[in-house]
Design an enzyme around this catalytic site. Structure first.
Site, short mmCIF file in Angstrom:
data_model
loop_
_atom_site.label_atom_id
_atom_site.label_comp_id
_atom_site.label_asym_id
_atom_site.label_seq_id
_atom_site.Cartn_x
_atom_site.Cartn_y
_atom_site.Cartn_z
N LYS A 153 0.82 -1.21 0.00
CA LYS A 153 0.00 0.00 0.00
C LYS A 153 0.85 1.26 0.00
CE LYS A 153 -0.79 0.43 4.99
NZ LYS A 153 -1.82 0.58 6.02
N ASP A 154 2.17 1.12 0.21
CA ASP A 154 3.08 2.26 0.17
C ASP A 154 3.52 2.61 -1.24
OD1 ASP A 154 2.98 2.55 2.88
OD2 ASP A 154 5.01 1.84 3.28
N ARG A 179 -8.97 7.79 4.93
CA ARG A 179 -9.87 6.66 4.69
C ARG A 179 -10.47 6.15 5.99
NH1 ARG A 179 -9.25 1.52 5.74
NH2 ARG A 179 -7.07 1.85 6.30
N ARG A 180 -9.64 5.95 6.99
CA ARG A 180 -10.15 5.46 8.27
C ARG A 180 -11.05 6.48 8.93
NH1 ARG A 180 -4.17 3.18 9.69
NH2 ARG A 180 -4.44 1.05 8.90
N ARG A 217 0.96 10.72 13.65
CA ARG A 217 1.99 10.02 12.89
C ARG A 217 2.88 9.28 13.86
NH1 ARG A 217 5.95 11.96 8.66
NH2 ARG A 217 6.31 9.73 8.85
N ARG A 270 2.41 5.02 18.29
CA ARG A 270 0.95 5.15 18.26
C ARG A 270 0.29 4.38 19.42
NH1 ARG A 270 -0.94 5.70 11.96
NH2 ARG A 270 0.93 6.73 11.22
N CYS A 308 -3.80 11.73 -2.55
CA CYS A 308 -3.29 11.18 -1.28
C CYS A 308 -4.21 11.48 -0.11
CB CYS A 308 -1.89 11.69 -1.00
SG CYS A 308 -1.80 13.47 -0.78
#
Length: 321
Positions: free
Chosen positions: A77-78, A125-126, A143, A149, A235
């Site tokens: 996904k990167d 998206r989340r 981030r 996190r 993005c």
């Protein structure tokens, strides 16, 4: 011949690379792991301002081109959806759990979080899909690597959302309070899959990597990324997709679901499509056409034309899982 594998220095990246290295060693190859620092690893700026997830991939790709490494391992996904000149994704190993996972204080599930709870996520998206559930949650843009996190939970935020695959690979699934059903939260295109890349003219390395490729995973992520490419999702565009290969009486088929949402979660489109697994690219693009025809461009930053080589996947702000 020793295969030199390039990796980012994060715990997750080195763990993922270690899995690929172990598979190559088991096949009889000598392997050396080479750590590469990327721009995304040395700045705290939002990734959307740095050009998307290409900031994680570009340094590894430079190392491939200049001969410092023979192989690069990426979270799929990167990677930008456009092909990279001179390089090829020689293997996509079997996918790990593609779902998103909630890690909340006091072991709470999503439905148990009180109204006004703060959820940390750097992913549009989340955030969009969580907002669409109407649970009264607040959000904080965050981030940092997985450990950073997780340290925020109960201190700076009430919960964070991370990719289940990253936690699985790190052996940290015990912190998960709920795996989010794709009915609620569709993952980023390619989430849970790795891309093993090398130079397209390096026939010996391509041959060495070929046994690592999983055809079902490749078909599924090909469909997801084809949708993303056709949508030209910027993005910051909240786009999720999940394709699965299932057996049918006429052979393997792809069943694909996707969502395009507004950032605030007020509007979303959810569509699905099924077709032969060997037509994965067509299925992804056809589903994208359905979204465009149904007005996806009116609610999110998606465009109607073929993407250029500078386009990046929508999951750019999700790179630290």
């Amino acid at each position: 011949m020793t295969l030199r594998i390039g990796t980012r220095r994060s715990a997750l990246a080195t763990t993922q690379t270690g899995h690929v290295a172990d598979a190559l060693r088991a096949a009889g190859h000598d392997v050396e792991i080479v750590e590469i620092t990327t721009e995304g690893d040395v700045t705290s700026a939002p990734l959307s301002l740095l050009g998307g997830t290409g900031v994680f991939a570009s340094a590894l790709r430079h190392a491939l081109r200049d001969g410092r490494v023979d192989v690069a391992v990426h979270s799929l996904k990167d990677l930008p959806t456009a092909p990279e000149q001179g390089l090829t994704i020689a293997a996509i190993p079997p996918r790990v759990d593609p779902r998103d996972s909630l890690v909340a204080r006091d072991g709470l599930t999503l439905g148990e979080l009180p109204e006004g709870s703060v959820v940390g996520t750097g992913s549009p998206r989340r955030r969009a899909q969580l907002a669409a559930l109407g649970l009264g949650l607040d959000f904080r843009d965050i981030r940092g690597n997985v450990g950073r996190r997780l340290d925020m939970v109960g201190r700076e935020v009430d919960a964070v959302v991370l990719a289940a695959a990253g936690l699985t690979r790190l052996g940290m699934t015990d912190v998960v309070t709920e795996h989010l059903d794709p009915i609620q939260m569709l993952p980023a295109p390619g989430q849970g899959a790795l891309a093993v890349e090398c130079r397209e003219d390096d026939e010996a390395t391509i041959a060495a990597l070929a046994p690592l490729d999983d055809p079902d995973t490749r078909a599924a992520v090909t469909a997801e990324r084809a949708l993303l490419a056709r949508l030209e999702a910027g993005c910051a565009a909240p786009v999720g997709a999940l394709a699965e290969v299932v057996d049918d009486v006429d052979g393997a088929v792809i069943s694909m679901r996707a969502v395009v949402a507004s950032f605030d979660g007020e509007h979303d489109l959810r569509r699905s499509l099924t077709g032969p697994a060997h037509e994965a690219d067509r299925i992804g693009r056809e589903l994208a056409e359905i979204f465009l025809a149904d007005g996806a461009g009116d609610i999110a930053d998606v465009g109607p034309t073929t993407p250029s080589s500078t386009d990046h996947p929508t999951s750019s702000t999700e790179s630290a899982q």
